[in-house]
Write an enzyme that holds these catalytic residues in place. Structure first.
Site, short mmCIF file in Angstrom:
data_model
loop_
_atom_site.label_atom_id
_atom_site.label_comp_id
_atom_site.label_asym_id
_atom_site.label_seq_id
_atom_site.Cartn_x
_atom_site.Cartn_y
_atom_site.Cartn_z
N LYS A 1 0.84 -1.21 0.00
CA LYS A 1 0.00 0.00 0.00
C LYS A 1 0.87 1.26 0.00
CE LYS A 1 -3.75 -2.51 2.15
NZ LYS A 1 -4.42 -2.95 3.37
N GLN B 1 -4.69 -1.36 9.68
CA GLN B 1 -4.53 -2.69 9.07
C GLN B 1 -5.08 -3.77 10.02
OE1 GLN B 1 -3.22 -3.38 5.87
NE2 GLN B 1 -4.00 -5.43 6.32
N ASP C 1 -10.96 2.26 3.89
CA ASP C 1 -11.21 0.82 3.78
C ASP C 1 -12.69 0.55 3.49
OD1 ASP C 1 -9.23 -1.09 3.84
OD2 ASP C 1 -9.01 -1.06 6.02
#
Ligand code: NAP
Length: 286
Positions: free
Chosen positions: A54, A98, A121
């Site tokens: 990412k 995460q 997200d």
């Protein structure tokens, strides 16, 4: 029949190029590059790889990106406090914590603490709710990435029968909503589903998100079907394997995604699109 390959790496590279151009346009218009903060708690090796990918993608498109690494024994209160600080920072457009988080931290609580318009997200109940209501803003990255792959087949999705194997909050459920919004007729299967193979046999589109290597067998798949393999399973020899028996299924399917190089790169590319959208929303608010 030998399936055509849906090349997620190439499609993701195109998306990155589009995003990069939009970042250049923002800069030319005097706006900041979008800013993403990734928070990693602990040292889960898979998470470290995902976070690295990412970060790299952010650099490629010219985003401002920051990685905050916290020790595995970080308390929930400390993480909540950090998120509050990031929510308040004007230079932060997107926040990504995460997952998975260590056991002492409630993931749902953390997800709900992120300002919904910074939730790149797409897991916050506000963003999920908008998807349910067909008013999506920040959409969960993996299912949205799958929709981009499906669009690349050129197949008209309207009225198609789709089967999703897996009902997780991050893949199966939002995948249902995406496919429904595209006017597919969708069946969601899980570990208690009866006659699973028969259900898959009726599908024009199969999305496998099970977490079991080579779970989907060739004789389950209708000739010409589009088979999307979301699974990423690390094998004992270190190699990656999907949830579909790719070589065998490719002999029947019309389209298939490889693992690696299918859905995985699309998840990261969609994260970039979400962060750009979050930055645009941020600009409109300020
Ligand atoms: P998860 O939360 O473990 O969910 C797995 C789902 O599969 C559950 O709904 C489970 O059913 C179902 N399932 C398990 N065994 C089954 C069986 N024998 N028959 C039918 N259904 C069964 O997993 P996830 O987070 O959705 O991830 C799924 C896979 O996708 C994993 O390999 C993961 O690494 C991968 N993944 C990839 C990406 C990417 O970017 N490519 C992103 C996210 C996840 P129950 O609900 O009944 O338990």
């Amino acid at each position: 029949m030998t399936a055509q390959i849906l090349d997620g790496r190439a499609i993701a590279a195109d998306i990155r190029e589009q995003v990069r151009r939009q970042v250049d346009a923002r800069r030319a218009a005097g706006q900041d590059a979008p800013g993403l903060v990734v928070v990693l708690v602990g040292e889960n090796p898979a998470s470290q790889v995902y976070v690295r990918n990412k970060q790299k993608a952010c650099q490629q498109v010219g985003f401002r990106s920051e990685l905050l690494q916290l020790p595995a024994d970080t308390s929930q209160a400390r993480l909540l406090q950090l998120i509050e600080q990031l929510n308040a920072r004007d230079d932060v457009d997107g926040i990504l914590v995460q997952l998975p988080l260590p056991a002492q931290i409630n993931e749902d609580l953390i997800t709900e603490h992120i300002t919904p318009t910074k939730d790149v997200d797409g897991f916050h109940p506000w963003n999920m709710g908008r998807l349910v209501l067909r008013q999506p803003l920040l959409r969960p990255c993996t299912p949205k990435g799958v929709m981009t792959l499906l669009a690349c087949t050129g197949i008209d999705l309207v009225g198609k029968d789709a089967v999703i194997i897996g009902q997780s909050n991050i893949v199966g459920r939002p995948m249902l909503l995406e496919l429904l919004m595209a006017r597919c007729t969708v069946t969601v299967c899980h570990s208690k589903t009866q006659h699973l193979a028969d259900k898959v046999r009726g599908a024009d589109i199969v999305v496998a998100a099970v977490g079991v290597p080579r779970f989907v067998e060739a004789d389950w798949v209708k000739s010409g079907a589009v088979v999307i393999d979301v699974g990423i399973n690390r094998m004992q020899d270190g190699s990656l394997c999907g949830d579909v028996d790719t070589d065998a299924v490719a002999a029947r399917a019309g389209w298939i995604t490889p693992v690696p190089g299918g859905v995985g790169p699309m998840t990261v590319a969609t994260l970039l699109q979400n962060t750009l959208l979050a930055a645009d929303m941020h600009d409109r608010r300020s």
